[in-house]
Design a protein around this motif. Structure first.
Motif, short mmCIF file in Angstrom:
data_model
loop_
_atom_site.label_atom_id
_atom_site.label_comp_id
_atom_site.label_asym_id
_atom_site.label_seq_id
_atom_site.Cartn_x
_atom_site.Cartn_y
_atom_site.Cartn_z
N ALA A 139 1.09 -2.06 -0.29
CA ALA A 139 -0.13 0.44 -0.29
C ALA A 139 1.17 1.40 0.15
N ARG A 140 1.94 1.70 1.24
CA ARG A 140 3.45 2.64 0.98
C ARG A 140 3.65 2.61 -0.31
N ALA A 141 4.52 1.39 -1.11
CA ALA A 141 4.35 1.72 -2.42
C ALA A 141 3.74 1.92 -2.89
N GLY A 142 2.54 2.03 -3.27
CA GLY A 142 1.40 2.73 -4.20
C GLY A 142 0.82 3.71 -4.17
N ASP A 143 1.86 4.00 -3.15
CA ASP A 143 1.34 5.71 -2.46
C ASP A 143 2.07 6.10 -3.30
N TYR A 144 4.07 5.90 -2.59
CA TYR A 144 4.88 6.31 -3.69
C TYR A 144 4.37 6.37 -5.36
N GLY A 173 1.97 8.63 -6.44
CA GLY A 173 2.05 10.43 -6.06
C GLY A 173 1.40 10.56 -4.66
N LEU A 174 0.73 9.92 -4.56
CA LEU A 174 -0.16 10.08 -3.60
C LEU A 174 -0.01 10.54 -2.33
N MET A 175 1.95 10.76 -2.11
CA MET A 175 1.80 11.37 0.09
C MET A 175 2.51 12.72 -0.43
N ASN A 176 2.52 13.48 0.72
CA ASN A 176 2.72 14.43 0.77
C ASN A 176 4.22 14.43 0.85
N ASP A 177 4.78 15.80 1.09
CA ASP A 177 6.35 16.33 1.16
C ASP A 177 6.98 15.56 1.89
N ILE A 178 6.56 14.72 3.56
CA ILE A 178 7.29 14.73 4.10
C ILE A 178 7.20 12.64 4.03
N GLU A 179 6.07 12.23 4.03
CA GLU A 179 5.74 11.02 3.37
C GLU A 179 6.55 10.50 2.57
N ARG A 192 14.11 7.90 1.55
CA ARG A 192 14.77 7.65 2.53
C ARG A 192 15.08 6.46 2.62
N ASP A 193 13.72 5.44 2.68
CA ASP A 193 13.34 3.93 2.92
C ASP A 193 14.28 3.38 1.98
N LEU A 194 13.40 3.78 0.45
CA LEU A 194 14.38 3.45 -1.00
C LEU A 194 15.87 2.69 -0.90
N GLU A 195 16.17 3.65 -0.11
CA GLU A 195 17.74 3.83 -0.14
C GLU A 195 18.28 2.25 0.93
N ILE A 196 17.53 2.19 2.15
CA ILE A 196 17.23 0.82 3.71
C ILE A 196 16.88 0.45 3.70
N ASP A 197 15.74 -0.02 3.05
CA ASP A 197 14.87 -0.80 3.02
C ASP A 197 15.09 -1.70 1.88
N PRO A 198 15.49 -3.16 1.80
CA PRO A 198 15.36 -3.10 0.01
C PRO A 198 13.87 -4.05 0.10
N ALA A 199 12.82 -5.09 1.25
CA ALA A 199 11.98 -4.93 0.62
C ALA A 199 10.81 -4.26 0.27
N PHE A 200 11.16 -2.24 0.52
CA PHE A 200 10.53 -1.41 0.35
C PHE A 200 10.47 -1.19 -0.97
N ARG A 201 11.96 -0.82 -1.21
CA ARG A 201 12.72 -1.14 -2.41
C ARG A 201 11.89 -1.73 -3.53
#
Length: 69
Positions: free
Chosen positions: A9-14, A17-23, A29-38
């Motif tokens: 769900a979070r990947a879909g939001d990314y 383009g459904l995330m606000n600037d902070i998200e 950042r998580d794309l760089e450090i979290d292989p599962a999210f990437r």
């Protein structure tokens, strides 16, 4: 730790383009450090390319639905 469904769900939001600037910054950042999210973002983005209107119209579009089966 996020569940697989939360990650998707979070990947879909990314990807959509459904995330606000902070998200978005946190996700980038998580794309760089979290292989599962990437991997989740990459898989979803690759699937969404099937709907790219700029893709070649050489008959390959009929085969695109096979990506989802």
């Amino acid at each position: 730790m996020a569940s697989e469904s939360d990650r998707i769900a979070r990947a879909g939001d990314y990807v959509f383009g459904l995330m606000n600037d902070i998200e978005r910054r946190r996700a980038e950042r998580d794309l760089e450090i979290d292989p599962a999210f990437r991997d989740a973002v990459q898989r979803l983005a690759e699937r969404m390319r099937a709907f790219d209107p700029a893709a070649p119209a050489d008959g390959a579009t009929d085969k695109r639905w096979n990506l989802f089966t």
